[in-house]
Design an enzyme around this catalytic site. Structure first.
Site, PDB file in Angstrom:
ATOM      1  N   ASP A  22       0.846  -1.172   0.000  1.00  0.00           N
ATOM      2  CA  ASP A  22       0.000   0.000   0.000  1.00  0.00           C
ATOM      3  C   ASP A  22       0.901   1.247   0.000  1.00  0.00           C
ATOM      4  OD1 ASP A  22      -2.833   0.912   0.418  1.00  0.00           O
ATOM      5  OD2 ASP A  22      -1.906   1.905   2.134  1.00  0.00           O
ATOM      6  N   GLU A  82       1.456   0.360  -4.893  1.00  0.00           N
ATOM      7  CA  GLU A  82       0.918   1.626  -5.386  1.00  0.00           C
ATOM      8  C   GLU A  82       2.040   2.655  -5.418  1.00  0.00           C
ATOM      9  OE1 GLU A  82      -3.563   2.157  -3.794  1.00  0.00           O
ATOM     10  OE2 GLU A  82      -2.040   2.163  -2.233  1.00  0.00           O
TER      11      GLU A  82
END
Ligand code: CA
Length: 638
Positions: free
Chosen positions: A337, A366
């Site tokens: 993340d 990400e």
């Protein structure tokens, strides 16, 4: 908060207090347990042992002072078999004293407040040591990812999972589950879908679900870490006994591995649930979290704090943690993340240390650029720095936005946007501005964040018929599933998943109810959904069977793939002399003149068309008609 950057970046501090041993935490043996905690600035550290795992219960067994050794590590060896005993540390620093959980806790009692000493071997399922899912080496581009929330998977009654296991790790161990009409669901469904990797939303211990109140309706995605090395308790059948969550998570992984499905863990090292109460920050004041120059918390995560990955002992902690999950739980991949809040050195150390032991583990995340107060001399692990992390892949928002449209900004290629043929070519060939090679791009059109694909399409094209929306959905899937890179499916996208509450579409369902989030397995009994699912299944099989779609390097793509615009919103890709892939995103049928491309009847077969994927049909005419909003794939098969 005081300014820590000066203290913790100081050369003498780093030199004096960097500890590289691999024995932090509670190391158990039948005869004794050795406790070690890194607390370089502490004045005193005491170890408290308890019978229970519930914070506040008065059942202290003993409390002993620990001894400070080199590099700021405090140690205590306790004789006897401590398996199952709970513990905390009382740490006294200059400005405050606190009772805290162990950052290296292997498991905890309810809500992660007290750590537990654990004989890890006793939590292993049968044949765990022989648990090797697939023998063959795996390239990143061989993977087909499927992103799922543990609770969504089985919480609906139509999952056919036993009531006690619904929403739990153990739901993944149930075989033969069916819808009311007898269609296979859950584990059997995933197996037949053909995915290679199941990517599970956070399953480390997070803070937003109260594990003491599981009878009340609660839901959260779980992007709020509390204990990084402990499975989340609410997915276990008993969050009060620390060994249960460990055992049950391992059983889940074993059951998936037995079906040839690898497991990817969603990890959130970029921030913590609450920087002020996070145990690491209590033990070494503010050390884990990055500070701005004025001493406030850096907040690129928009969750209140960012992790100071460039500090040596934070880096070590993250590296240790990822290696622990790979070693102990046999994880096959990690999805990071907001990895752009971590620095590239940390990311590379994680990847390289894990790959030494487990070369098939995949890493992606990400890579958005975020405003964070990273120290000078370090690079954030973002898309634009992708070349600095060669074995780490990044989500491609380029292909996502191209296909269905940027959030809040109208159509994408499949829903009617014009003049984007060149961008289709770039995305298909993994040549987006930031992407060094196919193995570094995760190609997708929807995920847990933002609208589901079907919701996005129906918001963008409210006048379109259901049939047309399905065409758009299938075209989007065919594009990202054949593009060079790593395809990624949002669970339920193949069932036209929507998220609605009282008739309103929910864009961010992170804490919505089960009725918004759950997978509705009963839809499989309805032909209109089952057909779309079959199309996805066909695309997955087609991708897996055609190795030319798995090129890892930019060189292979450049040498073997050609692109041509056939008409407005109609594009053709030719891969070697093996595949011809045509995407017709226009609202008109397209007459494809085979002769013009040297395609002779009999030499080529149709593998994917508007209705079905993974077929083998003879080409009847010299001119192939490609219906509006659809895909046609031809394969040389003489
Ligand atoms: Ca929890």
């Amino acid at each position: 908060m005081i300014i820590h950057n000066d203290v913790y970046s100081d050369e003498h501090f780093v030199k004096k207090y960097t500890y590289m041993g691999n024995d932090l935490g509670a190391v158990w043996s039948k005869e004794s347990t050795t406790f070690k905690i890194w607390a370089p600035l502490a004045k005193t550290v005491e170890l408290a042992l308890y019978r229970n795992g519930t914070f506040g219960v008065e059942d202290l067994l003993r409390k002993d002072g620990m001894k400070k050794g080199d590099q700021g590590v405090w140690t205590l060896k306790v004789e006897g078999d401590l398996n199952g005993i709970y513990y905390t540390y009382f740490v006294e620093n200059d400005d405050e004293a606190a009772e805290v959980c162990d950052p290296y806790a292997r498991t905890t009692g309810v809500n992660g407040k007290r750590a537990m000493v654990l004989n890890l071997a006793s939590t292993n399922p049968t044949d765990w040591e022989r648990d090797i899912p697939l023998e063959e080496p795996l390239k990143y581009t061989d993977a087909v990812l499927y992103e799922l929330h543990i609770r969504d998977f089985s919480i609906d009654e139509s999952s056919g999972v036993s009531e006690k296991n619904r929403g739990k790790y153990l739901a993944f161990t149930e075989e033969g589950t069916k819808t009311p009409n007898g269609t296979p669901t859950c584990l059997d469904y995933l197996t037949s879908l053909g995915i290679t990797h199941l990517h599970l939303l956070p399953m480390y211990d997070y803070g937003s679900v109260d594990e003491e109140k599981l009878e009340e309706p609660q839901f959260n995605w779980g992007y709020d870490p509390v204990n990084y090395n402990v499975p989340e308790g609410s997915y276990s059948t008993d969050p009060f006994h620390g060994e249960v969550r460990v055992k049950e998570m391992k059983q889940m992984i074993k059951a998936l591995h037995d079906r040839g499905i690898r497991v990817v863990m969603d990890v959130v090292y970029n921030h913590v649930y609450d920087a002020d109460t996070f145990c690491f920050n209590k033990i070494v004041p503010g050390y884990f979290s990055r500070q701005n120059e004025d001493g406030s918390c850096s907040n690129g995560s928009y969750c209140g704090n960012d992790t100071a990955s460039e500090r040596p002992m934070v880096r070590k902690y993250i590296v240790d943690s990822v290696n622990y999950w790979a070693d102990e739980y046999h994880m096959d991949g990690f999805r990071f993340d907001l990895v752009g809040l971590l620095d590239t050195e940390t990311v590379n150390e994680i990847v390289n240390t894990v790959h030494k032991k487990h070369p098939n583990v995949i890493f992606y995340g990400e890579g958005w650029s975020l405003p964070t107060a990273m120290q000078d001399g370090y690079f954030p692990a973002t898309q634009v720095h992708a070349a600095k992390t060669p074995d780490f892949a990044y989500f491609s928002d380029d292909i996502r936005d191209l296909l269905a449209g940027r959030n809040g900004e109208g159509e994408g290629f499949v829903s009617g946007k014009t003049d984007c043929e060149e961008l289709v070519a770039k995305c298909f060939m993994a040549k987006t501005s930031w992407c060094p090679k196919p193995a570094q791009t995760v190609n997708y059109v929807s995920c847990h964040d933002n609208y589901t694909l079907m919701d996005k399409l129906r918001i963008t094209r409210p006048e379109a018929s259901f049939e047309k929306l399905v065409r758009m959905n299938k075209l989007a899937a065919a594009i990202y599933m054949t593009s060079f890179g790593i395809p990624f499916i949002h669970a339920g996208e193949e069932l036209l998943r929507i998220k609605e509450e009282n008739g309103r579409i929910v864009e961010n369902s992170y804490n919505s109810s089960d009725s918004v989030n759950k997978i509705r397995w009963g839809q499989l009994d309805d032909k209109k959904y089952a057909e779309v699912m079959e199309y996805y299944k066909g695309l997955i099989k087609f991708r897996k069977d055609n190795r030319v779609l798995h090129f890892s390097t930019a060189k292979e793509v450049i040498e073997n793939v050609t692109y041509q615009k056939l008409s407005d919103n109609v594009v053709l890709f030719k891969i070697k002399d093996e595949l011809i892939i045509i995407f017709n995103a226009s609202e008109n049928r397209y007459q494809f003149d085979m002769g013009k491309y040297g395609i002779i009847n009999g030499d080529w077969k149709i593998c994917v068309n508007s209705m079905r994927a993974d077929i083998e049909e003879e080409i009847g005419e010299s001119c192939i008609e490609i219906p509006e909003i659809s895909t046609m794939i031809l394969k040389f098969s003489k």
